[in-house]
Each structure stands twice: as structure tokens, then as C-alpha cells.
Design an enzyme around this catalytic site. Structure first.
Site, mmCIF file in Angstrom:
data_model
loop_
_atom_site.group_PDB
_atom_site.id
_atom_site.type_symbol
_atom_site.label_atom_id
_atom_site.label_comp_id
_atom_site.label_asym_id
_atom_site.label_seq_id
_atom_site.Cartn_x
_atom_site.Cartn_y
_atom_site.Cartn_z
ATOM 1 N N GLY A 228 0.827 -1.198 0.000
ATOM 2 C CA GLY A 228 0.000 0.000 0.000
ATOM 3 C C GLY A 228 0.857 1.242 0.000
ATOM 4 N N THR A 253 11.467 -2.771 11.464
ATOM 5 C CA THR A 253 12.727 -2.605 10.737
ATOM 6 C C THR A 253 13.203 -1.161 10.703
ATOM 7 O OG1 THR A 253 11.513 -2.368 8.655
ATOM 8 C CG2 THR A 253 12.257 -4.594 9.256
ATOM 9 N N ALA A 256 14.985 3.125 15.982
ATOM 10 C CA ALA A 256 14.823 4.453 16.582
ATOM 11 C C ALA A 256 15.676 5.476 15.836
ATOM 12 C CB ALA A 256 15.220 4.410 18.054
ATOM 13 N N HIS A 270 2.076 3.244 16.545
ATOM 14 C CA HIS A 270 2.058 1.823 16.189
ATOM 15 C C HIS A 270 2.026 0.955 17.444
ATOM 16 C CE1 HIS A 270 2.920 1.331 11.733
ATOM 17 N NE2 HIS A 270 2.833 2.632 11.887
ATOM 18 N N ARG A 271 2.831 1.306 18.437
ATOM 19 C CA ARG A 271 2.887 0.496 19.656
ATOM 20 C C ARG A 271 1.561 0.536 20.405
ATOM 21 N NH1 ARG A 271 8.898 2.395 21.737
ATOM 22 N NH2 ARG A 271 10.115 0.938 20.449
ATOM 23 N N ARG A 273 -1.333 0.813 19.212
ATOM 24 C CA ARG A 273 -2.366 0.114 18.456
ATOM 25 C C ARG A 273 -2.268 -1.395 18.609
ATOM 26 N NH1 ARG A 273 -1.591 2.500 13.179
ATOM 27 N NH2 ARG A 273 -0.325 0.701 12.673
ATOM 28 N N GLU A 282 13.325 -4.830 17.284
ATOM 29 C CA GLU A 282 13.745 -3.794 16.334
ATOM 30 C C GLU A 282 15.012 -4.286 15.640
ATOM 31 O OE1 GLU A 282 14.128 -0.104 18.375
ATOM 32 O OE2 GLU A 282 11.962 0.155 18.610
#
Length: 399
Positions: A228, A253, A256, A270-271, A273, A282
Site C-alpha cells: 500500500g 525494521t 529508533a 504503532h505500539r 495500536r 527492532e
């Protein structure tokens, strides 16, 4: 043991009365659903809903043989009229077991939200679990036996299914039926697609199912690529595909980026959710993870993995690219796709689809676009299922 689904909708049914939303507007015909109620072997009614007698008649059965009516969730509206001849509805206290004269045993399960779940064991030993809307079992442990059929709020509480899978209460052969279906998700093909990703299915109102018959259990794809554009909803779609499974390893991927507040905000979103039971790694070193046995992997995303791989190969420099950087990158991609092909883990990977946009102004930008297109094609070739997400809508390209 036979279960007749007198209704499979939310407490207000589907479409909801007087609701103008797009989902309710198209929930017609076979997609229209009465409030959920289950009739077990014609003798046990789980949840009394308005029009239950008419629903039974439409299903070609009768409520005359019902000897027990149990409620699973509080009804906030007016009291439901009890049809003549039916016993008064009741509720089994959590942890208690009720034995019917027909040989059915019903045990009440505590939930993490208001309501009561019921584990029904038939005279011949088949096991059915019925869960109320918006709730998941509480206090499960590894001693729980595997159910033959589970009927619950798969759309609203997919984590309930993950909890049941974690303790072995739901196995590969368990028939998972989605009920309490409301206007949270479009009906029809989109609903069936989302449920299939969770290993669940939906059936029309009035259908009678035999507990212990498994031929309709959906086959969950083991390798899925979700493509997407920016903010298309591809990460949400990928996460949705695994939210009904336990102990998922989320592989970030991007890592930080010190001092980059905007990037930190993206990572935080993201975390927040993701389910709390998921673990996070990571790393761009995907091959060892794919080679290990273990729980499902969600890789987000291949685009950033490619950036890291091109950095390692110094592929942004034209001279380095021509002098061996291209071969190094090709080898990395081949190593990754070979690991995907051989992996025994369930894998869902996310990647950007950048080939339909503006042609990059620099040679390095065009190189990245081309290599990402090649990577996406190679990865997709190893997947049973490939989706393209556009404006939050998932289009199936493969599988």
C-alpha cells in the site's frame, strides 16, 4: 449436538433500526441479522431475543422443547417478552455448572467484561463455547480442553480468540463462528475476508450446524504480503490479520531515530495500536527469525529493510553500485526470499507500493524505487496471499 443460529447480529440487530450508516444501508437479504441467539438441540436457548419464536419458525424448528433459557449479557433495553411455554430466562453464576435432564452440561465462565460465557457439553461429549458480545474469558489456564465449536464476538474482541488459542482451547480443527455482528465492519465479502484471516467464518441466520463437523474451517494463509501507499492503512490491515493469534512477534525494521520527534510519534502510535501480549524486536536481520520455529511474525516493513540493505551495500553511489553493490543487494534479497520460502512460521509482511507515483528526480531515488518493486515481486512470489490496500480498502491480488 446441533446448534441453530436463530440470530447472529449485535444486540440491536443488523441493520440497526433507523441507522443511516453505509454498513446498515447494505446489510440486506442474507447480510441482515437478528440479535444473536443459539438453540442447542432444541432444548437449550442461549439468549432470549425479541422475535425468537418467529426466528425459530423461519429456521424450520420450534421452541416448544426448550427446557432452559440462559442469558449471556445484560440487556439495557426494555424487558424481552417471554413466549408462552418457555421457562423464565436465568443466568448461571460464574464457575457453576448446570446439568439438564437431556444430558447437557452447562458451565458458566467468568468474563473480563459484563456478561457470562457458557461452555456446553453435549450428551455425546461435543463441546461448544458461547461468549457474550464485547467480552473475553478471564482466568484461562493450560488445563482448558479444546472446544469443537466457539461462537463469539470475533470482530469486536479478536483478542478473546487469541487467549483461547494460547491455552489450547481453540485448536486447528475448532470451528469458530462469528456472532454478535454489528456495523463495525462491512458485511458480505469484506466481512468474510477479515474473518477468514482469523480462522473464523460467518453463517446466515437460521442455519443449523453440527458441532464436530470441521470441513468449513477457513485455512489461514501462512505467508501474507500487504502492500500500500503512505497512510493507506496497510499496517492496520497487517495487524488485523494477526490480532486473533497469541504471542505475535512484531519486527520493526525502522528502529529508533535519535532526535526525530515525528518518527518517535509514528512509532508510539504503532505500539499503542498493537495488543499488549505482542512482543517487539527492532531489527533488519530477518533471516534468523524466519529460520527459527516460533509464533507468528509481523514484519513492518520491507521498505525500511531495503533501505538498510542498500546502505550496507553502499548502493546509493553509482560507482559502488556498478562495481559490485548491485550483486551484493541481489544476494541479500535472494537470501531473504529463500528464508521466507522455507519458513515454518506464520508471516505477515508490510511493504510500500511506490511504483505508481512520481518518477524520482535522482538516480539513487529511481534505483530505490526499482529495487523495491523487484523486492515486492520476489517476496509476493513466496506468499500464499497478497493484498493491496488503497484508502483503507484491501484488494486481494493473490490467494
Amino acid at each position: 449436538m446441533e446448534v441453530t443460529l436463530l440470530g447472529t447480529g449485535g444486540p440491536l440487530g443488523l441493520p440497526r433500526p433507523h441507522c443511516p450508516c453505509a454498513v446498515c444501508a447494505v446489510a440486506l437479504g442474507g447480510d441482515a441479522r437478528a440479535a444473536t441467539a443459539l438453540l442447542v438441540d432444541g432444548t437449550l436457548l442461549l439468549d432470549l431475543t425479541p422475535g425468537a419464536a418467529f426466528a425459530a419458525a423461519r429456521a424450520g424448528c420450534s421452541l416448544n422443547g426448550v427446557r432452559q433459557v440462559l442469558l449471556s449479557h445484560p440487556h439495557d433495553g426494555p424487558a424481552v417478552e417471554v413466549p408462552a411455554g418457555l421457562p423464565q430466562p436465568g443466568r448461571v453464576p460464574d464457575g457453576r455448572e448446570l446439568t439438564l435432564l437431556t444430558g447437557h452440561r452447562v458451565r458458566a465462565l467468568a468474563m473480563d467484561a459484563p456478561g457470562t460465557g457458557y461452555a456446553v457439553t453435549g450428551p455425546d461429549g461435543q463441546r461448544l463455547l458461547y461468549l457474550p458480545p464485547g467480552a473475553a474469558p478471564a482466568g484461562l489456564d493450560g488445563t482448558t480442553e479444546t472446544y469443537d465449536m466457539v461462537a463469539g464476538d470475533v470482530v469486536g474482541r479478536p483478542d478473546a480468540l487469541a487467549r483461547l488459542r494460547l491455552v489450547g482451547a481453540v485448536g486447528p480443527a475448532t470451528d469458530v463462528i462469528a456472532v454478535h455482528l454489528d456495523h463495525d465492519v462491512p458485511p458480505g465479502r469484506e466481512l468474510r475476508r477479515r474473518l477468514a484471516a482469523a480462522g473464523a467464518r460467518t453463517v446466515p441466520d437460521g442455519r443449523t450446524l453440527t458441532v464436530g463437523v470441521y470441513e468449513d474451517v477457513p485455512d489461514v494463509p501462512r505467508r501474507t504480503l500487504v502492500l500500500g501507499g503512505a497512510r493507506s492503512g496497510k499496517s492496520v490491515e497487517a495487524e488485523r490479520r494477526l490480532e486473533a493469534f497469541p504471542d505475535v512477534l512484531y519486527v520493526a525494521t525502522g528502529g529508533a531515530r535519535a532526535g526525530d520527534r515525528e518518527w518517535a510519534a509514528r512509532v508510539h502510535a504503532h505500539r499503542e495500536r498493537r495488543p499488549g501480549s505482542w512482543r517487539t524486536a527492532e531489527t533488519c536481520d530477518l533471516v534468523p527469525l524466519l529460520e527459527e520455529d516460533g509464533s507468528a511474525l509481523l514484519v513492518d516493513c520491507l521498505s525500511l529493510w531495503l533501505t538498510d540493505a542498500m546502505d550496507d551495500a553502499n548502493a546509493w553511489d553509482d560507482a559502488e553500485w556498478a562495481g559490485g553493490g548491485e550483486r551484493v543487494l541481489r544476494a541479500r534479497v535472494e537470501e531473504l526470499t529463500a528464508a521466507v520460502r522455507a519458513s515454518r512460521r506464520t508471516v505477515v509482511a508490510v511493504s510500500n507500493e511506490v511504483g505508481s507515483g512520481i518518477v524520482p528526480a535522482t538516480p539513487s531515488g529511481r534505483r530505490y524505487r526499482d529495487e523495491l518493486g523487484r523486492l515486492n515481486a520476489a517476496f509476493a512470489a513466496e506468499c500464499e496471499h497478497v493484498l493491496l490496500v488503497v484508502a483503507g480498502q484491501a484488494v486481494t491480488l493473490k490467494g
